[in-house]
Design a protein around this motif. Structure first.
Motif, short mmCIF file in Angstrom:
data_model
loop_
_atom_site.label_atom_id
_atom_site.label_comp_id
_atom_site.label_asym_id
_atom_site.label_seq_id
_atom_site.Cartn_x
_atom_site.Cartn_y
_atom_site.Cartn_z
N SER A 67 43.49 53.49 42.12
CA SER A 67 43.18 52.11 42.73
C SER A 67 43.92 51.28 41.72
O SER A 67 43.87 49.99 41.71
CB SER A 67 41.89 51.83 42.72
OG SER A 67 41.27 51.99 41.34
N HIS A 68 44.37 51.66 40.34
CA HIS A 68 44.87 50.58 39.40
C HIS A 68 46.13 49.80 39.73
O HIS A 68 46.19 48.59 39.47
CB HIS A 68 45.34 51.34 37.97
CG HIS A 68 46.49 51.99 38.13
ND1 HIS A 68 46.51 53.50 38.18
CD2 HIS A 68 47.78 51.81 37.58
CE1 HIS A 68 47.96 53.70 38.21
NE2 HIS A 68 48.45 52.65 37.59
N PRO A 69 47.10 50.27 40.85
CA PRO A 69 47.91 49.13 41.24
C PRO A 69 47.52 47.96 42.04
O PRO A 69 48.02 46.80 41.74
CB PRO A 69 48.77 50.12 42.01
CG PRO A 69 48.74 51.47 41.45
CD PRO A 69 47.24 51.69 41.19
N GLN A 70 46.58 48.37 42.87
CA GLN A 70 45.88 47.32 43.53
C GLN A 70 45.04 46.38 42.73
O GLN A 70 45.29 45.21 42.75
CB GLN A 70 45.07 48.01 44.77
CG GLN A 70 44.21 46.88 45.46
CD GLN A 70 45.02 46.13 46.39
OE1 GLN A 70 45.92 46.67 47.13
NE2 GLN A 70 44.80 44.74 46.46
N LYS A 71 44.30 46.95 41.70
CA LYS A 71 43.51 46.16 40.67
C LYS A 71 44.39 45.39 39.84
O LYS A 71 44.12 44.22 39.45
CB LYS A 71 42.63 47.15 40.00
CG LYS A 71 41.56 47.77 40.50
CD LYS A 71 40.58 48.65 39.54
CE LYS A 71 39.51 49.08 40.44
NZ LYS A 71 38.74 48.24 41.14
N GLY A 72 45.71 45.74 39.47
CA GLY A 72 46.57 45.13 38.80
C GLY A 72 47.21 43.87 39.54
O GLY A 72 47.47 42.98 38.96
N LEU B 45 52.07 46.11 42.22
CA LEU B 45 51.30 46.78 43.40
C LEU B 45 51.97 48.11 43.88
O LEU B 45 51.40 49.13 44.28
CB LEU B 45 51.52 46.01 44.56
CG LEU B 45 50.59 46.29 45.83
CD1 LEU B 45 49.19 46.54 45.64
CD2 LEU B 45 50.87 45.35 46.96
N PHE B 46 53.47 48.30 43.81
CA PHE B 46 53.85 49.35 44.57
C PHE B 46 54.56 50.35 43.51
O PHE B 46 55.56 51.42 43.98
CB PHE B 46 55.17 48.81 45.32
CG PHE B 46 54.59 48.07 46.54
CD1 PHE B 46 53.66 48.44 47.47
CD2 PHE B 46 55.09 46.78 46.79
CE1 PHE B 46 53.24 47.59 48.61
CE2 PHE B 46 54.46 45.73 47.60
CZ PHE B 46 53.64 46.40 48.65
N HIS B 47 54.36 50.65 42.39
CA HIS B 47 55.34 51.12 41.48
C HIS B 47 55.01 52.63 41.53
O HIS B 47 55.59 53.64 41.08
CB HIS B 47 55.00 50.90 40.01
CG HIS B 47 53.60 50.97 39.42
ND1 HIS B 47 52.82 50.26 39.40
CD2 HIS B 47 53.15 52.09 38.69
CE1 HIS B 47 51.69 50.51 39.01
NE2 HIS B 47 51.96 51.73 38.39
N HIS B 48 53.88 52.97 42.35
CA HIS B 48 53.30 54.33 42.29
C HIS B 48 53.57 54.91 43.97
O HIS B 48 53.27 55.84 44.13
CB HIS B 48 51.83 54.63 42.34
CG HIS B 48 51.52 55.05 40.56
ND1 HIS B 48 51.92 56.36 40.27
CD2 HIS B 48 51.03 54.45 39.60
CE1 HIS B 48 51.67 56.51 38.70
NE2 HIS B 48 51.05 55.24 38.57
N GLU C 104 59.00 54.77 35.63
CA GLU C 104 57.77 55.22 35.34
C GLU C 104 57.83 56.60 35.35
O GLU C 104 57.36 57.22 34.09
CB GLU C 104 56.63 54.74 36.52
CG GLU C 104 55.74 55.85 36.68
CD GLU C 104 54.12 55.39 36.33
OE1 GLU C 104 54.05 54.52 35.42
OE2 GLU C 104 53.44 55.65 37.08
N ILE C 105 58.53 57.48 36.03
CA ILE C 105 58.63 58.80 36.11
C ILE C 105 59.35 59.12 34.80
O ILE C 105 59.13 60.31 34.37
CB ILE C 105 59.27 59.40 37.35
CG1 ILE C 105 58.12 59.27 38.66
CG2 ILE C 105 59.46 60.94 37.35
CD1 ILE C 105 58.54 59.43 39.94
N PHE C 106 60.49 58.49 34.77
CA PHE C 106 61.47 58.93 33.53
C PHE C 106 60.59 58.92 32.30
O PHE C 106 60.79 59.75 31.62
CB PHE C 106 62.54 57.92 33.48
CG PHE C 106 63.68 58.23 32.52
CD1 PHE C 106 64.33 59.27 32.10
CD2 PHE C 106 63.52 57.32 31.29
CE1 PHE C 106 65.17 59.54 31.17
CE2 PHE C 106 64.36 57.51 30.24
CZ PHE C 106 65.14 58.76 30.24
#
Length: 601
Positions: free
Chosen positions: A399-404, A436-439, A467-469
């Motif tokens: 839930s952390h992207p939404q919370k961010g 919001l969308f990085h995951h 992020e993955i890198f």
């Protein structure tokens, strides 16, 4: 067996007693077997048969005559070779001597089976070195593995022992018989110029020498771990350079010191950035070289963003989770490499450089704040290792992207309601979208929205790639300041395509940023195993910097399950197939078995 003492020669200084345990059928000695009364019982180099054994039994004690030629060992440099290191077929440039200086084998004569068998009771032999000697105070010695030296080949550099003996001179083919004979030295070294760099030693990064290619530029000096110059930057690596690098294996690349802040920036922004750079990973800091190379400093647009309260948010993240704080710094610094080198690929619509800089600054901020939602998660969750997360923990973490996103929205509302902050800019949509969308992932199985990947904002997708890198970099078992870690992580990005990431985007990232992070060195090498999108198992023949995922390969197993018996070389630049994933050598057999079982290989 120990050598016989003078007393054991039965009063004769010309005879030495033969160990009875050595005498058996179907062997031969390099000397006559004699009895002191009856003379020669078995001639030198004669294979002992049944009749000879009977004669030996009748003769009783046997001796062998010592060689007539004897060398004085007094006041001479004498070296010893264990007989365990004497090889059949070897030829030496020096005489082989016993402890008293008797010449057992003349220089340039080949060691025979009979010689090895007949003299092994001595346990060791001596020799007087007759090699040229290198002045060790003028060179630095770089050890090479003996197995990497190939007989029949000539090298463009000398090879010496630890004492400086020149064993294999440059540009001279190494004869098989010499290669076999000189194995006893155990260690060989390249005498390289003893030239120390003046650069800060903290700026050197380890790299596998096998990644360098002929006819490609060497952008930076190469040194050993002590800073001794091995190879200076040149426009194009020659065959001799590559030959040298193959023997060196691990070298260190020297990167220039990075300066990212211009003195005209506000002191608050300058101090903050310097703090972030201290906390980021070495590899992320090294990536800032691209800014220096492009002649670009941080724009005033980025400096302006510090008035938005970003500092306070990053302090909160640092207190919440130091690991994710550093991860966020890494992404921010890596995003600068994209801003410099991927202006078109970022997908921003702009009319002039000022508008691009503004949007790029907000992309940078999106990378920096992408994990800011973690500050809203329970402290006990953040203190757990992610490996121990239960299903409920994973759901909460996701839930952390939404919370961010909500944190930034709330921050904007607070600023807009405060007269004091009325002039402060709100967070741009680009920044909020990255958070919001990085995951979200290519297979639409990411979180939190699971919206179709193709419709997501491009900037947010790029933060997902970064992020993955960085996660791959952080999970690497390699040490700090190791460019091999970058190479492994770029391979990991390729392997994530089709499920987590888009292949086109990863290809662009590797071409424009990955090659910069590798400083012009390919991230994979000839001999690496790859699986093509057709299912063909192949090995790389020639890597390509210009087309990272389109090297020349040799197909080993076709997608029809057949081992390719005829050489099948494919230039992927001219073929419809592409690399789907890299395969570690220890996974090849496992892949073949699984593929055959499932019927697609």
């Amino acid at each position: 067996m120990a050598a016989a003492s003078p007393e054991e020669t039965q009063g004769s200084t010309n005879l030495r007693k033969v160990d009875p345990e050595l005498i058996k059928g179907n062997v031969a000695f390099p000397y006559d077997l004699v009895n002191k009364d009856s003379g020669v019982v078995v001639s030198a180099n004669k294979v002992i048969g049944s009749k000879d054994l009977e004669a030996i039994k009748e003769a009783g004690e046997l001796f062998y005559p010592l060689p007539a030629e004897q060398v004085s060992l007094q006041e001479k440099e004498v070296k010893e070779i264990s007989f365990a290191d004497i090889r059949h077929g070897a030829v030496y440039s020096f005489d082989l001597l016993d402890a008293e200086g008797h010449v057992l084998l003349k220089a340039e004569q080949k060691v025979s089976h009979n010689f090895v068998y007949g003299y092994k009771h001595l346990e060791s032999v001596r020799f007087i070195p007759n090699f040229e000697k290198v002045e060790l105070d003028k060179v630095v010695l770089w050890e090479v593995a003996y197995d990497d030296i190939k007989p029949g080949k000539s090298y463009a550099f000398d090879m010496v022992t630890e004492e400086g003996y020149l064993i294999f001179p440059r540009h001279r083919s190494i004869a098989d018989v010499r290669y076999i004979g000189y194995h006893f030295f155990k260690k060989f070294f390249l005498p390289l110029p003893n030239q120390l760099l003046q650069d800060d030693p903290d700026q050197i990064y380890k790299i596998s020498a096998s990644l360098f290619m002929q006819d490609t530029p060497l952008l930076h000096d190469l040194v050993n771990e002590k800073g001794n110059l091995l190879l200076a930057r040149i426009k194009s690596l020659t065959a001799e350079d590559i030959q040298l690098l193959r023997l060196l294996k691990q070298v260190y690349i020297v990167l220039p010191r990075v300066t990212v802040m211009d003195t005209s920036y506000p002191d608050q922004a300058k101090e903050l950035f310097e703090e972030w750079i201290r906390d980021a990973s070495n590899e992320a800091i090294a990536s800032l070289y691209v800014l220096r190379e492009a002649g670009m400093n941080l724009t005033n647009e980025i400096a302006k963003l510090f008035s938005t309260g970003t500092h306070e948010l990053m302090v909160a993240l640092q207190k919440c989770c130091l690991k994710h704080y550093k991860h966020s710094l890494n992404l921010a610094l890596l995003s600068l490499g994209m801003i410099v080198n991927m202006k078109t690929e970022l997908g921003f619509q702009y009319n002039d450089d000022k508008e691009f800089n503004r949007k790029a600054a907000n992309f940078f901020l999106g990378a920096l704040l992408h994990d800011i939602g973690l500050i809203k998660l329970p402290k006990e969750l953040m203190e757990k290792s992610m490996d121990t997360y239960e299903k409920e923990d994973k759901l909460l973490f996701s839930s952390h992207p939404q919370k961010g996103y909500e944190v930034l929205q709330r921050f904007d509302r607070m600023k807009n309601s405060s007269d004091q902050n009325a002039s402060a800019a709100s967070y741009h949509d680009i920044t909020k979208q990255c958070v919001l969308f990085h995951h979200e992932r290519y297979d639409d199985k990411g979180y939190p929205t699971r919206l179709p990947y193709e419709g997501l904002p491009l900037a947010a997708k790029w933060v997902g790639v970064l992020e993955i890198f960085d996660v791959l970099m952080s999970n690497s078992r390699r040490g700090e300041r190791d460019l091999n870690k970058v190479a492994d992580s770029l391979k990991g990005l390729v392997n994530a395509c089709g499920t987590l990431l888009d292949l086109t985007m990863v290809s662009q990232f590797i071409l424009k940023v990955g090659n910069k992070l590798m400083h012009g060195i390919p991230f994979y090498k000839a001999g690496d195993f790859v699986v093509l999108d057709s299912g063909d198992l192949s090995t790389v023949v020639t890597p390509s910097l210009s087309f990272p995922l389109a090297p020349i390969v040799q197909v080993l197993y076709s997608n029809k399950g057949k081992k390719v018996t005829r050489q099948s070389i494919v230039d992927l630049r001219k073929d419809t197939r592409m690399i789907e994933k890299f395969l570690a050598p220890n996974r090849v057999d496992e892949y073949i078995k699984r593929a055959e079982k499932q019927g697609y290989l």
